[in-house]
Scaffold this active site. Structure first.
Site, PDB file in Angstrom:
ATOM      1  N   CYS A   2     -41.661   9.946  -6.626  1.00 38.51           N
ATOM      2  CA  CYS A   2     -41.217  10.939  -7.596  1.00 38.51           C
ATOM      3  C   CYS A   2     -41.539  12.337  -7.070  1.00 38.51           C
ATOM      4  CB  CYS A   2     -41.864  10.788  -8.963  1.00 38.51           C
ATOM      5  SG  CYS A   2     -41.540   9.223  -9.740  1.00 38.51           S
ATOM      6  N   ARG A  27     -38.881  11.453  -1.762  1.00 39.09           N
ATOM      7  CA  ARG A  27     -39.967  10.848  -2.539  1.00 39.09           C
ATOM      8  C   ARG A  27     -39.470   9.768  -3.501  1.00 39.09           C
ATOM      9  NH1 ARG A  27     -44.434  14.496  -2.138  1.00 39.09           N
ATOM     10  NH2 ARG A  27     -45.516  13.331  -3.741  1.00 39.09           N
ATOM     11  N   TRP A  74     -38.846   7.636  -8.497  1.00 39.06           N
ATOM     12  CA  TRP A  74     -39.006   6.311  -7.891  1.00 39.06           C
ATOM     13  C   TRP A  74     -39.634   5.469  -8.995  1.00 39.06           C
ATOM     14  CZ3 TRP A  74     -42.892   2.768  -6.812  1.00 39.06           C
ATOM     15  CH2 TRP A  74     -42.529   1.738  -5.932  1.00 39.06           C
ATOM     16  N   ASN A  98     -45.213  12.651 -11.955  1.00 37.48           N
ATOM     17  CA  ASN A  98     -45.313  11.799 -10.773  1.00 37.48           C
ATOM     18  C   ASN A  98     -46.650  11.081 -10.863  1.00 37.48           C
ATOM     19  OD1 ASN A  98     -45.425  10.671  -8.188  1.00 37.48           O
ATOM     20  ND2 ASN A  98     -46.182  12.584  -7.272  1.00 37.48           N
ATOM     21  N   GLY A  99     -46.646   9.753 -10.777  1.00 27.43           N
ATOM     22  CA  GLY A  99     -47.901   9.001 -10.844  1.00 27.43           C
ATOM     23  C   GLY A  99     -47.762   7.837 -11.812  1.00 27.43           C
ATOM     24  N   GLU A 476     -44.108  -3.965  13.690  1.00 25.04           N
ATOM     25  CA  GLU A 476     -43.323  -2.763  13.407  1.00 25.04           C
ATOM     26  C   GLU A 476     -41.825  -3.048  13.553  1.00 25.04           C
ATOM     27  OE1 GLU A 476     -43.477  -0.042  12.086  1.00 25.04           O
ATOM     28  OE2 GLU A 476     -42.066   1.353  13.002  1.00 25.04           O
ATOM     29  N   LYS A 480     -39.233  -2.518  10.551  1.00 22.85           N
ATOM     30  CA  LYS A 480     -38.054  -1.639  10.648  1.00 22.85           C
ATOM     31  C   LYS A 480     -36.800  -2.399  10.248  1.00 22.85           C
ATOM     32  CE  LYS A 480     -39.369   1.474  10.715  1.00 22.85           C
ATOM     33  NZ  LYS A 480     -40.656   2.072  10.841  1.00 22.85           N
ATOM     34  N   GLU A 483     -36.740  -3.137   6.406  1.00 24.46           N
ATOM     35  CA  GLU A 483     -36.567  -2.039   5.449  1.00 24.46           C
ATOM     36  C   GLU A 483     -35.196  -1.397   5.485  1.00 24.46           C
ATOM     37  OE1 GLU A 483     -39.477   1.195   7.740  1.00 24.46           O
ATOM     38  OE2 GLU A 483     -39.467   1.144   5.575  1.00 24.46           O
ATOM     39  N   HIS A 499     -49.011 -22.422  15.229  1.00 27.84           N
ATOM     40  CA  HIS A 499     -49.947 -22.832  14.178  1.00 27.84           C
ATOM     41  C   HIS A 499     -49.264 -22.851  12.806  1.00 27.84           C
ATOM     42  CE1 HIS A 499     -53.260 -22.877  16.979  1.00 27.84           C
ATOM     43  NE2 HIS A 499     -52.777 -21.752  17.471  1.00 27.84           N
ATOM     44  N   LYS A 599     -40.166   7.659   0.652  1.00 26.09           N
ATOM     45  CA  LYS A 599     -40.828   8.083   1.883  1.00 26.09           C
ATOM     46  C   LYS A 599     -42.330   8.223   1.695  1.00 26.09           C
ATOM     47  CE  LYS A 599     -40.747   9.805   6.102  1.00 26.09           C
ATOM     48  NZ  LYS A 599     -40.643   8.755   7.117  1.00 26.09           N
TER      49      LYS A 599
HETATM   50  O1  M6R Z   1     -46.927   8.715   4.940  1.00 25.97           O
HETATM   51  P1  M6R Z   1     -47.635   7.506   5.447  1.00 25.97           P
HETATM   52  O2  M6R Z   1     -47.620   7.415   6.948  1.00 25.97           O
HETATM   53  O3  M6R Z   1     -49.013   7.342   4.908  1.00 25.97           O
HETATM   54  O4  M6R Z   1     -46.774   6.278   4.926  1.00 25.97           O
HETATM   55  C1  M6R Z   1     -47.204   4.977   5.153  1.00 25.97           C
HETATM   56  C2  M6R Z   1     -46.106   3.982   4.880  1.00 25.97           C
HETATM   57  O5  M6R Z   1     -45.664   4.101   3.558  1.00 25.97           O
HETATM   58  C3  M6R Z   1     -44.912   4.156   5.833  1.00 25.97           C
HETATM   59  O6  M6R Z   1     -45.290   4.066   7.164  1.00 25.97           O
HETATM   60  C4  M6R Z   1     -43.831   3.093   5.541  1.00 25.97           C
HETATM   61  O7  M6R Z   1     -44.298   1.830   5.901  1.00 25.97           O
HETATM   62  C5  M6R Z   1     -42.528   3.431   6.268  1.00 25.97           C
HETATM   63  N1  M6R Z   1     -41.428   3.333   5.374  1.00 25.97           N
HETATM   64  C6  M6R Z   1     -42.241   2.555   7.415  1.00 25.97           C
HETATM   65  O8  M6R Z   1     -41.057   2.864   8.049  1.00 25.97           O
END
Ligand code: M6R
Length: 604
Positions: A2, A27, A74, A98-99, A476, A480, A483, A499, A599
């Site tokens: 948000c 956000r 959000w 926001n929160g 990672e 990627k 997401e 395993h 984000k």
């Molecule tokens: O702003 P931050 O680096 O603390 O954010 C951490 C995660 O929310 C962020 O890396 C998230 O996993 C990304 N969307 C990954 O691409």
């Protein structure tokens, strides 16, 4: 999560509020809304979905006034529809938030005589303030009394119908900045939202609340004492990252990596001495343990750093996801160094972990991209990565810059603790200096990877395997892909697959194997064969030497430039980023704003 913005001034505010919302859209983008005071009347416009929906509505049904608040959401409580979109109105009061108000159910019960119209936690705030006004309290007291009833995390902006030139705001747990203008005052979730309005910002501290009028601001602390907070002058102007000729921000940000890594390096590596260059207060001889805490992609950067610190500096490293760390009883010693890794510097769980360690007397550092962020301000040592604004929700250039900075810190630790030789130090520094060039070469594989992604995009599920410092890159790569393409994917340590997860391998299951030609190459290739013999479709990501040994075992191969094994995780990252990106583009998803994500995750 948000974004909020507010303006109190002497000319119409809606257009500027919406412009500010666009800067905050990273956000959250479930719904948005704007509320203004027009001749002492609260009016608003709200829309489900992205801000362009709100803009379209405002075109046909414009609202305007000289005091206003706006929000991009959000969703946490209540589905993302127009009813649940902020600003919420109750009686004379409008609010953006926001929160998360954790005790909202209790407050709803207490206020059961009132007419609740949304499923949100936020609506209790406008009801509380309106209820207090109804009891005869003046707006200032009504606001401060209401704050005392709230538990949880919040940043608010509140307007009241017969107080047209006032905005009331508060922060606890969620970031909020005030902007000081000429005959106008502003509030916003971050500097990015306010940079086009003013360069003078005041970052509210935990528990602060404030009253803004066009020509004044008053700030109060948690105990309602009037306080002064420092004004920070922003440098660098209101620049908003633009996509340029790129189809997506993510693509642009991937292509920026040779330059962004170069910028990170210029902060942490002395090219003439071929040595690491870190702030003097970071004396690694003082520490016997490093605790790296982060979330998501940033946490994977921390996991790679564990290999580096252990190998180069003989330092024990604990890496943990922040949401778990903060609720455990972690064993801390005064000789630990805590490092928060965060692109935004605002992630709620990482921030809470930082505060926990700081309170326990542990030295804290924050490796961040946003130097005006709460973490950068609260940590003992702020370590910039200088990657520039990252707009794509999927983190790319911030990750490779985090890796670069952490590699340099490991090198500094190894040198100051006398673990690595002079020669090794120079070799590692040299390897880092060459990284931008190797990243550039890796990006040239773009077209090949795009073609490969066409078949890959038909997959239902994929596995990423690696060993050593490639394991976090496997995580990672899988993250990627998940997401932005919504394809199910998992990363595994290659030796761990048998395993259990190997049961999922069937004919044609794509397995991406990350195997530069290092000391673990042969072991990884054995694991490759285990899945290949069970029908897996192998995409091998390796270097030139690796390709010459294992080409016959792969269905597809991505051959990266040969580099020092120390920096290989940074180079392998480029391949998994491109693969995820092109797969998502083939599938037609919203690459820069994937569904359900935001984000900056400022709620826990
Ligand atoms: O702003 P931050 O680096 O603390 O954010 C951490 C995660 O929310 C962020 O890396 C998230 O996993 C990304 N969307 C990954 O691409």
């Amino acid at each position: 999560m948000c974004g909020i913005i507010g303006i109190v001034g002497s000319r119409d505010v809606t257009e500027r509020l919406v412009d500010g919302l666009k800067r905050l859209e990273y956000r959250g983008y479930d719904s948005s809304g704007v509320a203004v005071l027009d001749k002492g009347k609260l009016i608003r416009q709200r829309a489900e979905g992205k801000i362009k929906g709100l803009e379209a509505k405002l075109k046909t049904d414009h609202v305007d006034g000289q005091t206003g608040i706006a929000h991009t959401r959000w969703a946490t409580h209540g589905v993302p529809n127009e009813t649940n979109a902020h600003p919420h109105f109750s009686g004379r009061v409008g609010v953006v938030h926001n929160g998360i108000i954790e005790n909202f159910l209790d407050i709803r019960t207490e206020l059961k005589h009132r007419d609740f119209r949304t499923e949100t936690d936020t609506e209790v705030v406008s009801h509380l303030v309106d209820e207090a006004l109804g009891k005869g309290l003046d707006p200032k007291d009504a606001f401060s009394e209401s704050l005392k009833k709230l538990k949880g995390a919040y940043a608010f902006g509140v307007i009241i119908d017969d107080h047209p030139d006032h905005i009331y705001c508060a922060r606890s747990g969620s970031p909020l900045a005030l902007g000081v203008g000429d005959g106008e005052m502003y509030l916003g979730s971050d500097a990015m939202a306010l940079a086009q309005l003013t360069s003078k910002l005041i970052y509210l501290e935990e528990g602060d609340w404030a009253i803004l009028t066009p020509n004044s601001y008053e700030i109060y602390d948690l105990d309602d004492n009037k306080v002064e907070r420092e004004i920070t002058v922003l440098t660098g102007g209101p620049a908003m990252a633009e996509k340029g000729n790129y189809r997506h921000f993510m693509l642009k940000e991937m292509y920026e990596q040779p330059e962004t890594i170069g910028r990170t390096l210029s902060n942490y590596i002395d090219e003439y001495r071929l040595a690491a260059n870190v702030p003097a207060e970071l004396n690694f001889e003082e520490f016997d343990r490093i605790i790296i805490i982060a979330c998501g992609t940033a946490c994977y950067a921390g996991m790679v750093a564990k290999y580096w610190f252990e190998q180069a500096a003989g330092l024990a490293v604990d890496v943990d996801i922040a949401s778990e760390f903060r609720y455990r009883k972690p064993v801390l010693s005064p000789k630990s160094l805590f490092i928060a890794v965060s692109q935004s510097g605002e992630t709620a769980d990482t921030l809470a972990a930082l505060r926990y360690c700081k309170e326990a007397g542990v030295k804290t550092a924050a490796l961040v991209n946003v130097m005006t962020s709460t973490m950068a301000r609260e940590a003992d040592i702020a370590l910039p990565i200088n990657a520039g604004p990252e707009i794509g929700v999927a983190s790319t250039k911030a990750f490779t810059s985090q890796l670069t900075a952490l590699a340099a810190l490991a090198l500094a630790a190894g040198t100051s603790r006398g673990v690595i030789s002079n020669e090794a130090q120079k070799r590692m520094a040299n390897a880092l200096i060459k990284t931008p060039r190797h990243v550039k070469q890796a990006l040239r594989l773009d077209k090949q990877i795009e073609a490969m992604a066409f078949d890959f995009s038909k997959s239902k599920s994929a596995f990423y395997l690696g060993r050593g410092s490639q394991v976090p890159i496997a995580f990672e790569g899988a993250l990627k892909l998940k997401e932005i393409s919504y394809i199910h994917a998992e990363g595994y340590a290659a030796g761990e697959l048998k395993h259990g997860p190997i049961a999922l391998i069937e004919d044609g299951t794509p397995v991406i194997v990350l195997a530069p030609f290092d000391r673990l190459f042969e072991k990884t290739i054995s694991n490759l064969q285990e899945v290949a013999s069970r029908g897996a479709h192998i995409i091998l990501i390796t270097d030139e030497e690796g390709a010459s040994h294992a080409a016959s075992m792969a269905d597809n191969m991505i051959v990266l430039p040969t580099c020092d094994h120390f920096v290989a995780p940074i180079i392998t990252t480029i391949a998994v980023q491109l693969l995820a990106y092109h797969t998502a583009v083939h599938l037609g998803t919203d690459v820069d704003q994937p569904r359900n994500l935001a984000k900056s995750v400022t709620v826990e």
